[in-house]
Design a protein around this motif. Sequence first.
Motif, PDB file in Angstrom:
ATOM      1  N   VAL A   6      38.001 -27.942 -45.877  1.00 41.28           N
ATOM      2  CA  VAL A   6      39.138 -28.850 -45.997  1.00 41.28           C
ATOM      3  C   VAL A   6      38.970 -30.057 -45.080  1.00 41.28           C
ATOM      4  CG1 VAL A   6      41.589 -29.083 -45.569  1.00 41.28           C
ATOM      5  CG2 VAL A   6      40.745 -27.071 -46.738  1.00 41.28           C
ATOM      6  N   VAL A   7      38.611 -29.799 -43.830  1.00 43.89           N
ATOM      7  CA  VAL A   7      38.447 -30.907 -42.892  1.00 43.89           C
ATOM      8  C   VAL A   7      37.284 -31.800 -43.310  1.00 43.89           C
ATOM      9  CG1 VAL A   7      37.757 -31.476 -40.539  1.00 43.89           C
ATOM     10  CG2 VAL A   7      39.483 -29.747 -40.925  1.00 43.89           C
ATOM     11  N   ALA A   8      36.182 -31.169 -43.689  1.00 43.56           N
ATOM     12  CA  ALA A   8      34.998 -31.939 -44.061  1.00 43.56           C
ATOM     13  C   ALA A   8      35.301 -32.870 -45.222  1.00 43.56           C
ATOM     14  CB  ALA A   8      33.860 -31.003 -44.425  1.00 43.56           C
ATOM     15  N   LEU A   9      36.137 -32.408 -46.146  1.00 44.99           N
ATOM     16  CA  LEU A   9      36.454 -33.246 -47.298  1.00 44.99           C
ATOM     17  C   LEU A   9      37.549 -34.249 -46.976  1.00 44.99           C
ATOM     18  CD1 LEU A   9      36.355 -30.631 -50.184  1.00 44.99           C
ATOM     19  CD2 LEU A   9      34.680 -32.376 -49.658  1.00 44.99           C
ATOM     20  N   LEU A  10      38.513 -33.833 -46.131  1.00 44.05           N
ATOM     21  CA  LEU A  10      39.658 -34.701 -45.894  1.00 44.05           C
ATOM     22  C   LEU A  10      39.317 -35.925 -45.058  1.00 44.05           C
ATOM     23  CD1 LEU A  10      42.955 -32.777 -45.165  1.00 44.05           C
ATOM     24  CD2 LEU A  10      42.479 -34.491 -46.895  1.00 44.05           C
ATOM     25  N   VAL A  11      38.555 -35.725 -43.984  1.00 44.96           N
ATOM     26  CA  VAL A  11      38.356 -36.837 -43.051  1.00 44.96           C
ATOM     27  C   VAL A  11      37.714 -38.053 -43.722  1.00 44.96           C
ATOM     28  CG1 VAL A  11      37.128 -37.545 -40.980  1.00 44.96           C
ATOM     29  CG2 VAL A  11      38.381 -35.395 -41.001  1.00 44.96           C
ATOM     30  N   PRO A  12      36.564 -37.866 -44.417  1.00 45.54           N
ATOM     31  CA  PRO A  12      36.009 -39.049 -45.070  1.00 45.54           C
ATOM     32  C   PRO A  12      36.919 -39.570 -46.182  1.00 45.54           C
ATOM     33  CG  PRO A  12      34.407 -37.269 -44.998  1.00 45.54           C
ATOM     34  CD  PRO A  12      35.716 -36.688 -44.624  1.00 45.54           C
ATOM     35  N   SER A  13      37.638 -38.646 -46.840  1.00 50.31           N
ATOM     36  CA  SER A  13      38.513 -39.078 -47.923  1.00 50.31           C
ATOM     37  C   SER A  13      39.639 -39.952 -47.391  1.00 50.31           C
ATOM     38  CB  SER A  13      39.113 -37.880 -48.646  1.00 50.31           C
ATOM     39  OG  SER A  13      38.099 -37.088 -49.182  1.00 50.31           O
ATOM     40  N   LEU A  14      40.178 -39.583 -46.236  1.00 48.68           N
ATOM     41  CA  LEU A  14      41.241 -40.399 -45.685  1.00 48.68           C
ATOM     42  C   LEU A  14      40.708 -41.786 -45.324  1.00 48.68           C
ATOM     43  CD1 LEU A  14      43.165 -37.767 -43.549  1.00 48.68           C
ATOM     44  CD2 LEU A  14      43.849 -38.856 -45.673  1.00 48.68           C
ATOM     45  N   GLN A  15      39.493 -41.811 -44.785  1.00 49.06           N
ATOM     46  CA  GLN A  15      38.884 -43.113 -44.518  1.00 49.06           C
ATOM     47  C   GLN A  15      38.704 -43.887 -45.813  1.00 49.06           C
ATOM     48  OE1 GLN A  15      35.227 -42.125 -42.512  1.00 49.06           O
ATOM     49  NE2 GLN A  15      36.203 -42.137 -40.504  1.00 49.06           N
ATOM     50  N   PHE A  16      38.352 -43.169 -46.855  1.00 48.99           N
ATOM     51  CA  PHE A  16      38.173 -43.806 -48.153  1.00 48.99           C
ATOM     52  C   PHE A  16      39.479 -44.399 -48.642  1.00 48.99           C
ATOM     53  CE2 PHE A  16      36.333 -44.513 -52.243  1.00 48.99           C
ATOM     54  CZ  PHE A  16      37.297 -44.206 -53.172  1.00 48.99           C
ATOM     55  N   PHE A  17      40.559 -43.598 -48.558  1.00 48.22           N
ATOM     56  CA  PHE A  17      41.825 -44.070 -49.087  1.00 48.22           C
ATOM     57  C   PHE A  17      42.450 -45.149 -48.230  1.00 48.22           C
ATOM     58  CE2 PHE A  17      41.893 -41.815 -52.807  1.00 48.22           C
ATOM     59  CZ  PHE A  17      41.613 -40.473 -52.627  1.00 48.22           C
ATOM     60  N   ALA A  18      41.930 -45.302 -47.018  1.00 45.29           N
ATOM     61  CA  ALA A  18      42.383 -46.430 -46.213  1.00 45.29           C
ATOM     62  C   ALA A  18      41.886 -47.738 -46.818  1.00 45.29           C
ATOM     63  CB  ALA A  18      41.877 -46.288 -44.783  1.00 45.29           C
ATOM     64  N   GLU A  19      40.742 -47.640 -47.539  1.00 44.01           N
ATOM     65  CA  GLU A  19      40.206 -48.864 -48.133  1.00 44.01           C
ATOM     66  C   GLU A  19      40.535 -48.997 -49.600  1.00 44.01           C
ATOM     67  OE1 GLU A  19      36.074 -48.804 -45.643  1.00 44.01           O
ATOM     68  OE2 GLU A  19      36.348 -50.293 -47.221  1.00 44.01           O
ATOM     69  N   VAL A  20      40.652 -47.887 -50.277  1.00 47.70           N
ATOM     70  CA  VAL A  20      40.889 -47.915 -51.718  1.00 47.70           C
ATOM     71  C   VAL A  20      42.226 -47.242 -52.014  1.00 47.70           C
ATOM     72  CG1 VAL A  20      40.053 -47.121 -53.950  1.00 47.70           C
ATOM     73  CG2 VAL A  20      38.421 -47.784 -52.173  1.00 47.70           C
ATOM     74  N   PRO A  21      43.160 -47.921 -52.644  1.00 51.18           N
ATOM     75  CA  PRO A  21      44.459 -47.312 -52.922  1.00 51.18           C
ATOM     76  C   PRO A  21      44.310 -46.078 -53.807  1.00 51.18           C
ATOM     77  CG  PRO A  21      44.496 -49.663 -53.381  1.00 51.18           C
ATOM     78  CD  PRO A  21      43.079 -49.316 -53.104  1.00 51.18           C
ATOM     79  N   SER A  53      29.984 -44.665 -43.920  1.00 53.48           N
ATOM     80  CA  SER A  53      29.949 -45.817 -44.818  1.00 53.48           C
ATOM     81  C   SER A  53      30.850 -45.558 -46.010  1.00 53.48           C
ATOM     82  CB  SER A  53      28.521 -46.061 -45.297  1.00 53.48           C
ATOM     83  OG  SER A  53      28.129 -45.005 -46.144  1.00 53.48           O
ATOM     84  N   LEU A  54      31.143 -46.618 -46.739  1.00 53.51           N
ATOM     85  CA  LEU A  54      32.020 -46.463 -47.893  1.00 53.51           C
ATOM     86  C   LEU A  54      31.372 -45.562 -48.947  1.00 53.51           C
ATOM     87  CD1 LEU A  54      34.696 -47.218 -49.129  1.00 53.51           C
ATOM     88  CD2 LEU A  54      33.629 -49.250 -50.107  1.00 53.51           C
ATOM     89  N   GLU A  55      30.039 -45.655 -49.091  1.00 52.94           N
ATOM     90  CA  GLU A  55      29.372 -44.805 -50.087  1.00 52.94           C
ATOM     91  C   GLU A  55      29.537 -43.341 -49.732  1.00 52.94           C
ATOM     92  OE1 GLU A  55      27.389 -48.689 -50.143  1.00 52.94           O
ATOM     93  OE2 GLU A  55      27.235 -47.181 -48.553  1.00 52.94           O
ATOM     94  N   TYR A  56      29.384 -43.035 -48.451  1.00 49.80           N
ATOM     95  CA  TYR A  56      29.541 -41.659 -47.986  1.00 49.80           C
ATOM     96  C   TYR A  56      30.956 -41.178 -48.253  1.00 49.80           C
ATOM     97  CZ  TYR A  56      29.413 -37.821 -44.530  1.00 49.80           C
ATOM     98  OH  TYR A  56      29.472 -36.614 -43.902  1.00 49.80           O
ATOM     99  N   ASN A  57      31.937 -42.017 -47.916  1.00 49.43           N
ATOM    100  CA  ASN A  57      33.322 -41.613 -48.109  1.00 49.43           C
ATOM    101  C   ASN A  57      33.668 -41.441 -49.585  1.00 49.43           C
ATOM    102  OD1 ASN A  57      33.580 -41.746 -45.357  1.00 49.43           O
ATOM    103  ND2 ASN A  57      34.518 -43.786 -45.353  1.00 49.43           N
ATOM    104  N   THR A  58      33.061 -42.290 -50.427  1.00 49.27           N
ATOM    105  CA  THR A  58      33.316 -42.166 -51.867  1.00 49.27           C
ATOM    106  C   THR A  58      32.872 -40.800 -52.359  1.00 49.27           C
ATOM    107  OG1 THR A  58      32.778 -44.504 -52.053  1.00 49.27           O
ATOM    108  CG2 THR A  58      32.977 -43.260 -54.090  1.00 49.27           C
ATOM    109  N   LEU A  59      31.678 -40.408 -51.919  1.00 53.03           N
ATOM    110  CA  LEU A  59      31.144 -39.106 -52.298  1.00 53.03           C
ATOM    111  C   LEU A  59      32.136 -38.010 -51.954  1.00 53.03           C
ATOM    112  CD1 LEU A  59      27.464 -38.600 -51.686  1.00 53.03           C
ATOM    113  CD2 LEU A  59      28.881 -36.661 -51.269  1.00 53.03           C
ATOM    114  N   PHE A  60      32.692 -38.079 -50.746  1.00 53.29           N
ATOM    115  CA  PHE A  60      33.600 -37.022 -50.327  1.00 53.29           C
ATOM    116  C   PHE A  60      34.955 -37.123 -50.992  1.00 53.29           C
ATOM    117  CE2 PHE A  60      31.685 -34.308 -47.144  1.00 53.29           C
ATOM    118  CZ  PHE A  60      30.486 -34.949 -46.939  1.00 53.29           C
TER     119      PHE A  60
END
Lengths: 302, 313, 317
Positions: free
Chosen positions: B48-63, B278-285
């Motif tokens: 859960v943490v591994a997926l959430l942290v990059p995802s939250l960073q992702f959603f900070a940039e992408v609505p 990076s954004l690519e990494y966060n997108t993956l997650f």
Amino acid sequence: MSTSIGIGAVVSRSLQVRAKGGETSPRSLAFLAALWFCLLFALLFLVVLIVTTLIEGAPRLDARLFTEYPASNPERAGARPAIIGSLWVIGTTTLMAIPLGIAAAIHLEEFADKKSRINRVVELNVQNLAAIPSIVYGMLTLAVLGILGITNKNMVWVGALALAMLILPVIIIATREALRAVPAEIRQGSLALGASPLQTVLRNTLPAAVPGIATGAILALSRALGEAAPLLLLGGLVYLTFDPNGLASGYTVMPIQIFNWTGRPQEGFHVLAAATSILLLALLLAMNALAIFIRNRYQQRW
Amino acid sequence: MTTLLGTRSPAAPSPTSLHGRPRPLDAAVRLVFRIAAVLTILITAGIVVALLVPSLQFFAEVPVWDFLFGTRWAPRFADASFGVLPLVTASAWTTAIALAFAVPLGLGAATFLSEYAHPRLRKVLKPVLEVLAGIPTVVYGYFAVQFVQGTVLREWFEWETGSFSVLAAGFVMGVMIIPTIASLSEDAMSAVPNSMRQGSAALGANRMQTSLRVVVPAALSGIVAAIILGVSRAVGETMIVALAAGQQARIVGGPLEAGQTMTAFIANAALGDSRVGSLEYNTLFAVGLLLFLLTLVVNMISIAIVRRFREAY
Amino acid sequence: MNTRSSITGAGAVLAAAALLLAGCGGQPADNGEGGLTGTVASDGSSTVAPLAEAAADLFRGVESGVQVTVATSGTGGGFKTFCEGETDISNASRPIKDEEAAICEEAGIEFTEIVIANDGLSVVVNPENDWLECITVEQLHTMWAPESEGAITNWNQIDPSFPDQALTLYGAGTDSGTFDYFTGAVNGEEGASRTDYSPSEDDNVTIQGVAGELGAVGYFGLSYLLENEGTIKGLSVDGGSGCVYPSNETVQDGSYTPLGRPLFIYVKNTSYAENPAVTAFVDYFVENSASIAEDALFVPLTDEQVATAQEELASLG
């Protein structure tokens, strides 16, 4: 009652029924035929898959598959690093997952209070983990590496970690089933003779459950042997000119080598992919046969 | 004594309550076992943490809205878009096609094994069916792209399709899932008490009528659980779709089209390199999180149903 | 079942397996003459990868104790790991960008750029495609421009004389140097491309895709075309002075424009100085670049380029 498993005998026996007349009506027979078709379709698919792979891969099922390294020319190529890498990864996975899984299962089955809510959550959790897509375990390992600051993903222990987490729930579930099957009398007898609960588990219950545990473990490992997705995320798709030879060594595994060669356009690589698939299937068959053998030979009927 | 996982079971008395020498080592070893069990929770928490942290960073940039409902998926290009719908349609198509094959075939096999088969025959057939489940998915993928797509669809049927299609991937995935559906459904059907079958027979029904009108409805919740579990396996499958369904992220309109599923995107993206953060990494997650949530919901429903029907009988 | 005997049995099996593994791990496959050991880690372009793999393969015949790994994260991905210090060699199908060089400098990684081979970026179509032999750069631009996304979907939009056939595009992914180079040459700006095509870091996927669809077109390095003649059809490219088909000669003499390009390896200076395995491998690679290129179906260096490469190599050591 005849002992033959001839299709005719079986079909007619499956039509035996107390109520006369209804079983042989056209609709009933059509239904039965449809059910047979379902079964046979699945079996036919299996046969076609194995036969086509066998035919495609037979030309390269030779010693060179084991002794040669990957190359850009399919004639020169072989799966040696992948085969040895698979052995290394599965060996390490075994060491990581089996003791841990058995320990966790012992706790959950023998010592924990099964009525408490937290334990039911743990049980639910394990069942859920067993059904998560395998690629998610690759992502988890990737994140762990990121936290630890390790940038070189292509190491045997990293791949083994991902696979160990993948099969851990399966081992726990199988071990619990095996422990559950041991009758209470064994435990009670041991306790009555003055053994402590731990001694009872370690010296009586666990040994009695070993065949079931072994079967479950071997089946779990055979699943890990065939996995590619988590390792793809962890740098498993790499060209090696050497045999993997250590926990920190670079590696690749057979499923990934198959994936690599399948994706190439040259027919020669497809033949290699098929040959490696046959090898993989043969290994899995051997492991499953071993599991079944252990179960049949050593399983005690209580 | 209370422990992290509740009070100890009544069958396992505390290490110090019995007469005899105190055995402190026992407590230590049992603690180790308990830690092992807790580790499983740690794994889930880790996921859960591994997926959430990059995802939250992702959603900070992408609505979130753009992500969930956008129709253009071009995350790594200069003119980037992050609408995940194309991936979802591809996953949906392969899953639907897989189920279209797996459900009838699996239920048919289960009905036969449960209602018609002689016990000896069942002993032989069940393991053979399990073999289907044991074949590595990469071998299925090879078969799907080489034989099903290459030979069957393009040469034998001569259909208008390229090198990849969701049909080839979905069909092979369906056969792979048959054992999952068959085995759980057969469990459910076997759990139906014989008294119901006998009652039905006593009323003059033949075996087909009994199966269809008595056993299947009685086992329905288990069958539904089996199908749902099949959905979960289909959505989470990676190798077959990566090899046979293609890599083009587009809204998939028909079975003969190629498409990139969520899992195929993750596998493909990870083959390139993405720096942590990076954004690519966060997108993956972010896609991984979506995948995880979808399968989690589906699995929970299935497990809940199975628990209920196992207790019912 | 006797616990002791089953545990002993299991122990024996494990011990045997361990011995087997130890045996397998230690021995080199061929007996190369050298006695060097060590590892060489390389990553980067999927265009250069077949060349690097061929080099590694042939090198194993000379120094079998050296462990070479070739990964393919794409030129951009390769530079990222290279500038983190993780790899000794970065394979690239385009020169390092200023931003990337800056990152390396910040991390204290000094490197040397060596041109290792030439390439003619090839445009390919399905072998059944009989309406096209030569394509102009303008036509390529129409096909691949960002503005064409969603708009250009049929061959007859490229040129009215082409048949009414759906246009399907396959190409390199964004981490790929091939992508950067192609978009730069065809669209005028590196990275500018329409996005509705099948991108893949793996050029083999492109080949599969193009081979399977009549209206498909793709692009990748020349070695992939030469490796798969018959499965796909290569096109001549008209860069303004007539149609030129990619080949060793046309790439070397520069007539295959604008898609002729050099291929690079970037060597980490400290690896070369401190790791004898890296030294030996890089020396081998550069000194035998002609035969390696021939083996891997790459366009070898011109004499001028060979001289430059020798100089670069000398500056390293």
